[in-house]
Structures are given as structure tokens and as C-alpha cells.
Design a protein around this motif. Structure first.
Motif, PDB file in Angstrom:
ATOM      1  N   LYS A  70       0.810  -1.221   0.000  1.00 42.58           N
ATOM      2  CA  LYS A  70       0.000   0.000   0.000  1.00 42.58           C
ATOM      3  C   LYS A  70       0.844   1.272   0.000  1.00 42.58           C
ATOM      4  O   LYS A  70       0.372   2.326  -0.431  1.00 42.58           O
ATOM      5  N   ALA A  71       2.076   1.185   0.507  1.00 39.43           N
ATOM      6  CA  ALA A  71       2.940   2.377   0.533  1.00 39.43           C
ATOM      7  C   ALA A  71       4.393   1.936   0.662  1.00 39.43           C
ATOM      8  O   ALA A  71       4.699   0.887   1.229  1.00 39.43           O
ATOM      9  N   LEU A  72       5.284   2.758   0.107  1.00 39.31           N
ATOM     10  CA  LEU A  72       6.728   2.550   0.204  1.00 39.31           C
ATOM     11  C   LEU A  72       7.359   3.852   0.682  1.00 39.31           C
ATOM     12  O   LEU A  72       7.030   4.922   0.151  1.00 39.31           O
ATOM     13  N   ILE A  73       8.250   3.782   1.652  1.00 40.88           N
ATOM     14  CA  ILE A  73       8.866   4.990   2.219  1.00 40.88           C
ATOM     15  C   ILE A  73      10.379   4.830   2.191  1.00 40.88           C
ATOM     16  O   ILE A  73      10.918   3.799   2.609  1.00 40.88           O
ATOM     17  N   ARG A  74      11.044   5.842   1.683  1.00 38.70           N
ATOM     18  CA  ARG A  74      12.502   5.881   1.703  1.00 38.70           C
ATOM     19  C   ARG A  74      12.933   7.267   2.114  1.00 38.70           C
ATOM     20  O   ARG A  74      12.422   8.268   1.590  1.00 38.70           O
ATOM     21  N   ASP A  75      13.858   7.357   3.091  1.00 49.33           N
ATOM     22  CA  ASP A  75      14.375   8.644   3.570  1.00 49.33           C
ATOM     23  C   ASP A  75      13.260   9.581   4.033  1.00 49.33           C
ATOM     24  O   ASP A  75      13.274  10.783   3.789  1.00 49.33           O
ATOM     25  N   GLY A  76      12.248   9.001   4.701  1.00 49.52           N
ATOM     26  CA  GLY A  76      11.192   9.807   5.296  1.00 49.52           C
ATOM     27  C   GLY A  76      10.128  10.302   4.349  1.00 49.52           C
ATOM     28  O   GLY A  76       9.270  11.099   4.740  1.00 49.52           O
ATOM     29  N   ALA A  77      10.128   9.845   3.106  1.00 49.43           N
ATOM     30  CA  ALA A  77       9.125  10.306   2.126  1.00 49.43           C
ATOM     31  C   ALA A  77       8.577   9.117   1.355  1.00 49.43           C
ATOM     32  O   ALA A  77       9.258   8.101   1.163  1.00 49.43           O
ATOM     33  N   GLU A  78       7.347   9.239   0.898  1.00 54.43           N
ATOM     34  CA  GLU A  78       6.743   8.174   0.088  1.00 54.43           C
ATOM     35  C   GLU A  78       7.375   8.139  -1.294  1.00 54.43           C
ATOM     36  O   GLU A  78       7.680   9.177  -1.888  1.00 54.43           O
ATOM     37  N   VAL A  79       7.588   6.910  -1.803  1.00 56.11           N
ATOM     38  CA  VAL A  79       8.139   6.719  -3.141  1.00 56.11           C
ATOM     39  C   VAL A  79       7.277   5.695  -3.869  1.00 56.11           C
ATOM     40  O   VAL A  79       6.476   4.970  -3.259  1.00 56.11           O
ATOM     41  N   ALA A  80       7.461   5.612  -5.191  1.00 59.22           N
ATOM     42  CA  ALA A  80       6.655   4.695  -6.000  1.00 59.22           C
ATOM     43  C   ALA A  80       7.249   3.297  -6.061  1.00 59.22           C
ATOM     44  O   ALA A  80       6.542   2.328  -6.359  1.00 59.22           O
TER      45      ALA A  80
END
Length: 882
Positions: free
Chosen positions: A470-480
């Protein structure tokens, strides 16, 4: 008369009737604001709701919030006892609207409560508004019927509220009460406004703007309301008194303090009684939440509060701990509204008593240190501020106590110097202050929780499951997406992985799908959202992708055993040590468990053995571990133990272990969201490996379970058997045989030392001594001797023996060490210490050995140097000095 308890109840019920949700007070240690040391206003727990990053199932709320202002930015500590309205602890009554109603209804609700429900005379009330708030002016005229002479426009300093440099803000309107012309002071905005006649009792904040970083303000799409009414101030009004300390609650506390100390309520000690009554509330509520006195952070502020109260008790003549005796009175007055006081009464009293004992010792020590520091000072002298601050900071000795102690001698304290030292200390404290609360406040997680809702946890029943990303997060922000080799967080709709919480570490394992693999290194939980920390091996993780999640079974099994064991140990500790035992933290990992609990003294080996035996008895019962969902109130009524400060929903998970012991559920019953074994027998074995102190009043035990405990036991048995073989004894005889061997070794060492001394004194032999004949130098018998093969600690003994033999004279003995270094001792008989000092002579000898210094008493001194071959030079140097 309307009591404080009546007012609290009346306020809450009034707003509930008007559609508000009654929300319990949040803890004094904030969970959602890392900038605060303590909760200091009713809106703190709603901060994220006002900013829009958190949504609640209601749009109107009412609360009675516990508040403390005694540390950090909001600090009223030093004013308490000197004014009618300053407190370290107070209750803030408040009603809140999250985009529901605004100024008109807020004003109407407030005015109706004060003038109709509580029947306050309208002519004694007046209000202030922000200088540009024409809307508020019109509403007060219309709703309350007030003329413009009763509505005062004031500037931003008084009547414009901001959450921070940026964020929600808006004008406010304060309601004042006139205590009458017998009290000095003028209305708000007048030259005499600082007097006590007109007192603010309620502040209505109209949050209608968003403050931008560039200084501009935008209108909020959903304006909100935040109000605050100090219950102590309004109780004074309702009870017809001017002073907060004359209300029923404080009368009870002050009366108890007077009874305990023997002071007269109406006498000169009244100020001290006020301090004790106020500080009793702060210390008790903080201790009930697990804050304990210490030398840093919140514990440091608590200790200041406690010791200030204790100092005032001594000023009233108390020579033994007395404040702990007041806890039952506080529980009687406030325990119904705040049940944590009742459940924590024994712990609170014991902690206060322990700190009182420490302080009384500190008091005596501080007075002695102060006397030593100022013994050379006369009337008119000034004690430097750094010394006064050291007494305060290091020994807990307050400045005013230092001033009081010196006043009778006409000595003052350098106040600016003290303040400078205090400022420096606070600056250092601010640097190290890392904020409060353990909850994540990052907007990304609030946003995900709002958009996705909580992750469904399947891990109680399964260790593998299908899910959708449902969601992916890298370095504190959502990514695709997350590609091969990248690390980030994965959020899915459902998961068997446990997210770290309640002391239990997060699960690890694997995630795989069509053409992809990833390692799950950890699992965290933020506002109900489970965040799987992954490192992608092959393929690419993408939004909407179906995946399979598999928990590391062996690791999870070990964690389950350790978590279940903490429940058994908790209950066993209560049985052995007493009902005051309460969990103050735990860590459940796959390799061991750690359990912190309230207890004021070390746990004996016998007590630890009892705890271990009781826990293992439940393990051997091998009864099913039962879990069930219950209403939170029903669960607590059933005897389930809950941790104060933890947030529980309408339904809670209750974990019961062991055969029921009168409550129908189990031997151990706790509210817990963690994972546990199926049967107590699955734990295998509980082995306590360590017990230690964590802080004042908190102990820690560490333990192993299952295979790890068995391996430890097997290792210990192997060590004992190996020792028995070496000793040619039975395993049950090992300790006695070792003790006998140790005694024999000590005996042989003593005999060897004596023999070496005799050989050295006799000359030659194994000690390799080289003696010189007694000689007379400047009318003094002088003995110089070089020895080898002795321990350095034995050199002084040789000198003493020679001094006894000659009766009067000077002796020098130099030991040539096996490492080439030299150790020298010089002795002077008592009759000659007026002519020669051993400390002076030793310096000459050590210099000859290539060293420097050395020292001791006038009759005996020892030193050494790197060159033992110069032993004769050392002896000659002393001879030359004679």
C-alpha cells in the motif's frame, strides 16, 4: 459550597450534555509533543488533531487535564508559596471544537455555564478580546449583553495565541472575575491590572488562522476552539474565597501537613504549609506515572519539587520523614477522579519516604560543607555564587536555604554569580534534552494512518500471509518503488509481522513475490501502521504489488517464550516482594528478556530464588495461555493488570496464564498486545541471570528461557563437574574445597612473606639481602639496607622491624625489583621526627633511583624509581642528608 470534585464533574457533564466527548486526561509526560517536558495545557493531547495530521472519531471534546509547570519554559516553581495563584500542579478544564463550532457557540457555552449553571453574578464578570476582533466584540454584546465598558480590547501579547512560530493561531478572549474592592488591583488593561482584584478564570482561544513562515496568515478552512479554565481559580470564586489555597482541596492538604508537622495553620509557617500542599500533588502524580527522582531530565525536576517541599517541612520543625504520611489525604481528595493515585498509593508513599530520608542526610551534610566553606568569613562577607550553586547542584542544597543559614552571621550570597552558574547549567541541559514521549510524530505516518487506516495484524494466528503493498517509504518520504539493493519501509494491508511495541522487539523474516525477494530486518509500528524495514535482494517493489510475508519462526518462538515469561515474573515478584511492584519497562528479544520494576532495595538471592521457583511452577502446570478481547473497564474489573499511561481502545486483549487463583481468568492476567506461547509449558524453563539497580526505586532482572536457559544450566553444570574433577571431590563438595584451598593459599602467602622478611633482615638467603652495619651519622643511628625477592608492599614492614630493633634512628630499605625498578622506604623513629621528616628524605632517595616525589607520614614514607641498580646511591643520599 461547591467542592473541587463537584466543579470538575459539573463542567464535564455540562459539555457532555452539549454534545462533547468526555476525554480522559492524558499523561503528564507528553506522548505527542517532543518539545515539552511536561503536559502544561489541556490542548497538548489534541495538538495533532488541531494541525490536521490526526483525526479523531469526534469533533467536540471536554477534558480535565493534569498539568505541571515546574521545568523548562513553563516554570512556576519558585513562585509557589509566595502568591495566591501559582502552582506547580494544576488542573485545566477545557472544551474543544475541531472544526465544528466557533466563536458564537463557544461564547454562548461559556457564558451560559458561568451565569446560569453556576450562577455567577454577571456584574462581577468582564472580558478581554484581541484589539482587532470586532466579531468577538459583537458576539459578547449580543450573547452576554455586556456593554463596551465591560469588554476590553488588548494587544497580541495578551490576547493572540500561537501554537508556535508557524501553525494554527488566532485571537482569544479571556473572562475575568472581580473579587471585590477589598482586594487591590484594577481591571485588565488598567495601570493596576497586575493586582489580585480582577482574576482571569477562563481563556477562549479562537483558532482561525495559519501562521506562515514569511509572517503572513491564511484563514483556516475549519476554524477551531480551545479553552482553558484553571479549576483552582474557579473553585476559589465558587467557594467565595480570594486565595486558591483557601479552597476545600488545599484546606484538606494543608490541614494534613499541619497535623504531620505540628505547625499552626494560621501561624508564621503557613507559607511552608502551602508549598508542601502544592508540591505534594506534583510529586505524587509524577511518581504515579513512573517518573522517579534523579539527577537529570524529568527526574531532576521532580527531585527539586520534592526537596523544596521537604526543606519547608524541616523549617516547620520536622526532623523525620513526614510528607509521605500526607499521600493518603491526597488520594482521598483526588483518587476518585484520578484512579492512578489509588493504584499507586503504596509506591508513591514509599518513594517519597525514601527521598525524604536521603534529603535529611543531604541537609546535614550541606550545612557542614557550608560551615567549612565560610569558616574564615566574617560579617559583611559574600559567598561566591559558584560555591552556592555547587551546594545546590551537587548536594541538592537550595539557594534560599544557603541564604537563610548565612543570614544570622551577616553573610550574603553572590546572587548574580549563582544565576550565571544556573544559566550555564540550564544551557547544557537544553543541549542534551532530546524531547519527550516515544510516539512518532512524523507527518508521513499520520498521513498514511489517515489514508490507509491501521494495518491488520494476523500474527496471533499465523506466521505467513499474502498482502498487497500500500505504501513505500525511503528517507522519510513516500516513493513509487524500491529497487534491488535499496532499503526502505514497506506498508501492506495485512501482515503476520509484529511491530515493535510494549517492550517486544519487531519481527524479522522475508518478503517475496513474482520475480522479487527482500529481507525484512525489523518491523516498527506508527499510529497503527506497521512499517516493515526491508532490503531488496532481487526485483523491484512497487505500489499495488501482491507479496507473501514470512516471519522468522525460530526467532518469533524465542520472543514468545521470553514475553510470556515476563508476565509470570511480574506476578511472582508481586507475590514475593509485595503489591507495590509495578512494571516500569521491559525488553523482550529472542535471546533474553529484561524486566524493570518498582522496588526500593536490592532483591536478595533468596527472594530471587523464590521468584524463579514460582514462575517455573506455573510453567510446569502447562496450562493453555488464553487470550480474549474484553471491554477495557470489564478487563480491569476482572483483575487484569494494565500499565498506566498506555493507550487502550474500547476493546483490549487480555492474556491469562496459569490455573485461576480466585479471579476466574488465570493466575497471571494482563492487558497485552504482544505474542505469547500456546501453553505455559512451551516456555520450557525460566532462569534469572542477573538483578541490578536501574535508578532510584527501580530494579531490573534479566532472564533466559527455553533452550537458552537450558544451555546456560548445562554450561554451569559442566563447569562444576570439571572443577570437581580437578579437586578430586564430589560436585557437592566443590565450594567447600575451593574455600579450603583459598584459606591454604592465604596461609602459605603469609608464611612466605614472613620467611622472606626474616631472610632479608638476617642478610643473604633467598631474599638476597645486602645489609650494612648500623652506623652513627651526626649523632643518629642510621641503617641502610638493600633487599631482593620481596613484594613492594613488604618494604615498609622491614623498615618498621629495623626501627623497633634500633630504638632510635633512621632506616632506609631499598628493594631491587625483578623488573629492574627500585622501591624505597624511609623510616624515622618518633623521637627524631622533629629533626628529620621521612617525607623529605624519601624525595632524595627516589631521585637517586631516577624517580621523583614519593611521600607519607613524618615517621614513614615510600617511593620508587625506574633504576633499582642505584640502590646504594639512594641509601647514600639519605645518609648525606643526615
Amino acid at each position: 459550597m461547591t467542592s473541587v470534585n463537584d466543579l470538575r464533574s459539573s463542567f464535564t457533564q455540562y459539555f457532555v450534555r452539549n454534545g462533547h466527548e468526555a476525554v480522559a486526561s492524558s499523561p503528564l509526560v507528553p506522548r505527542n509533543d517532543p518539545t515539552l517536558m511536561f503536559t502544561n495545557a489541556g490542548m497538548v493531547q489534541f495538538k495533532n488533531t488541531f494541525t490536521g495530521v490526526e483525526k479523531r472519531p469526534y469533533s467536540r471534546a471536554v477534558s480535565a487535564q493534569k498539568c505541571v509547570r515546574a521545568g523548562g519554559k513553563h516554570n512556576d516553581l519558585d513562585n509557589v508559596g509566595f502568591t495566591a495563584r501559582h502552582h506547580t500542579f494544576f488542573e485545566m478544564l477545557g472544551n474543544f471544537s475541531f472544526g465544528d463550532y466557533f466563536k458564537a457557540e463557544a461564547i454562548d457555552l461559556a457564558w451560559n455555564l458561568l451565569t446560569k449553571e453556576w450562577d455567577l453574578p454577571k456584574h462581577k464578570l468582564m472580558v478581554t478580546i484581541y484589539q482587532d476582533d470586532d466579531e468577538a466584540m459583537a458576539l459578547w454584546k449580543k450573547i452576554a449583553g455586556l456593554g463596551e465598558d465591560r469588554i476590553v480590547r488588548l494587544g497580541a501579547k495578551s490576547n493572540f495565541w500561537q501554537m508556535g512560530d508557524t501553525g494554527p493561531c488566532g485571537p482569544c478572549s479571556e473572562i475575568f472575575y472581580d473579587h471585590g474592592d477589598k482586594v487591590w488591583g484594577g481591571p485588565p488593561g488598567s495601570p493596576d491590572e497586575d493586582g489580585d482584584r480582577w482574576i482571569e478564570i477562563w481563556n477562549l482561544v479562537f483558532m482561525q488562522y495559519e501562521q506562515q513562515a514569511d509572517g503572513s496568515r491564511d484563514s483556516l478552512p475549519r476554524p477551531s476552539i480551545d479553552t482553558g479554565m484553571g479549576i483552582e481559580r474557579v473553585a476559589a470564586v465558587m467557594q467565595g474565597v480570594h486565595d486558591n489555597y483557601d479552597i476545600d482541596l488545599f484546606k484538606a492538604l494543608i490541614g494534613a501537613a499541619a497535623s504531620a508537622t505540628g505547625a499552626d495553620v494560621a501561624g508564621p509557617g503557613n507559607r511552608s504549609l502551602r508549598v508542601i500542599a502544592d508540591h505534594l500533588r506534583s510529586m505524587s502524580f509524577l511518581i504515579a506515572e513512573g517518573v522517579l527522582p534523579s539527577n537529570e531530565g524529568r527526574g531532576y525536576v521532580l527531585r527539586r519539587i520534592m526537596r523544596r517541599a521537604m526543606r519547608h517541612a524541616t523549617l516547620l520543625g520536622a526532623e523525620e520523614p513526614v510528607i509521605f504520611k500526607l499521600v493518603p489525604t491526597l488520594v482521598r481528595e483526588m483518587g476518585q477522579a484520578y484512579p492512578e493515585l489509588r493504584s499507586g498509593e503504596a509506591m508513591i508513599a514509599e518513594t517519597v519516604k525514601l527521598e525524604e530520608g536521603r534529603f535529611l542526610k543531604t541537609l546535614g551534610r550541606g550545612l557542614q560543607i557550608l560551615a567549612d566553606e565560610t569558616k574564615e568569613m566574617g560579617e559583611g562577607a559574600v559567598l561566591d555564587g559558584s560555591s552556592a550553586f555547587k551546594l545546590y547542584d551537587t548536594y541538592g542544597f537550595p539557594l534560599d536555604l544557603t541564604q537563610d543559614a548565612l543570614r544570622s552571621r551577616g553573610i550574603t550570597v553572590d546572587q548574580p554569580g549563582f544565576d550565571a552558574a544556573m544559566a550555564a547549567q540550564k544551557a547544557e541541559a537544553r543541549k542534551s534534552w532530546s524531547g519527550a514521549g516515544g510516539a512518532a510524530t512524523d507527518t508521513v505516518w499520520f498521513g498514511l494512518a489517515d489514508r490507509l487506516g491501521p494495518t491488520e495484524f494476523l500474527g496471533y494466528e499465523t506466521e505467513s500471509a499474502e498482502a498487497e503493498i500500500k505504501a513505500l517509504i525511503r528517507d522519510g518520504a513516500e516513493v513509487a518503488s524500491l529497487g534491488a539493493g535499496e532499503t526502505g519501509f514497506v506498508v501492506v494491508n495485512q501482515t503476520p509481522f509484529y511491530g515493535e511495541s510494549g517492550g517486544q522487539v519487531g519481527d524479522s523474516g522475508a518478503l517475496h513475490g513474482d520475480g522479487l525477494t527482500a529481507r525484512v530486518d525489523d518491523t516498527q509500528k506508527f499510529h497503527g501502521v506497521f512499517a516493515h524495514k526491508v532490503t531488496v535482494g532481487e526485483g523491484t517493489l512497487k505500489l499495488g504489488q501482491p507479496v507473501t510475508l514470512v516471519v522468522d519462526h525460530d526467532r518469533r518462538s524465542a520472543i514468545r517464550s521470553n514475553h510470556s515469561a515476563t508476565h509470570l515474573l511480574h506476578e511472582a515478584l508481586r507475590i514475593v516482594l509485595g503489591d507495590h511492584v509495578a512494571q516500569k519497562g521491559s525488553m523482550v528479544s529472542p535471546d533474553r528478556l529484561r524486566f524493570d520494576f518498582v522496588h526500593t532495595k536490592p532483591v536478595s538471592e533468596q527472594e530471587m530464588a523464590q521468584v524463579e521457583d514460582i514462575a517455573n511452577a506455573i510453567v510446569l502446570q502447562n496450562t493453555p495461555v488464553e487470550t480474549r478481547l474484553m471491554g477495557v473497564d470489564e478487563a480491569k474489573e476482572s483483575g487484569a493488570r494494565a500499565l498506566f499511561g498506555e493507550k487502550y481502545g474500547d476493546e483490549v486483549r487480555v492474556v491469562a496464564m496459569g490455573e485461576p487463583n480466585g479471579n476466574g481468568l488465570g493466575w497471571s492476567v494482563e492487558l497485552c498486545g504482544g505474542t505469547h506461547v500456546r501453553r505455559t509449558g512451551d516456555i520450557g524453563l525460566v532462569s534469572i541471570v542477573a538483578e541490578s539497580a536501574v535508578g532510584a526505586g527501580v530494579r531490573r532482572i534479566e532472564a533466559l528461557t527455553g533452550t537458552a536457559a537450558r544451555h546456560r544450566g548445562n554450561t554451569n553444570v559442566a563447569i562444576v563437574n570439571a572443577a570437581a574433577g580437578l579437586l578430586r571431590a564430589g560436585s557437592h563438595e566443590v565450594l567447600d574445597r575451593i574455600a579450603a584451598l583459598q584459606e591454604n593459599v592465604r596461609k602459605i602467602e603469609r608464611e612466605l612473606t614472613d620467611a622472606r622478611k626474616k631472610l632479608a633482615l638476617g642478610g643473604g638467603g633467598a631474599a638476597g639481602s645486602a645489609a650494612t652495619a648500623d652506623e652513627t651519622v651526626n649523632g643518629v643511628i642510621y641503617v641502610g639496607r638493600t633487599v631482593e625477592g620481596l613484594a613492594a608492599r613488604d618494604v615498609k614492614g622491614l623498615v618498621d622491624s629495623e626501627k623497633q630493633r634500633i630504638g632510635s634512628g633512621v632506616v632506609t630499605v631499598v628493594l631491587k625489583g625483578d623488573d629492574g625498578k627500585g622501591t624505597v622506604a624511609v623510616g624515622v623513629t618518633q623521637d627524631l621526627t622533629g629533626r628529620y621528616a621521612a617525607g623529605d628524605l624519601i624525595k632524595l632517595a627516589t631521585v637517586a633511583l631516577g624517580g621523583q616525589g614519593g611521600g607519607g607520614r613524618p615517621d614513614m614514607a615510600q617511593g620508587g624509581g625506574p633504576d633499582g641498580s642505584k640502590a646504594d646511591d639512594a641509601i647514600a643520599a639519605v645518609r648525606a642528608a643526615l
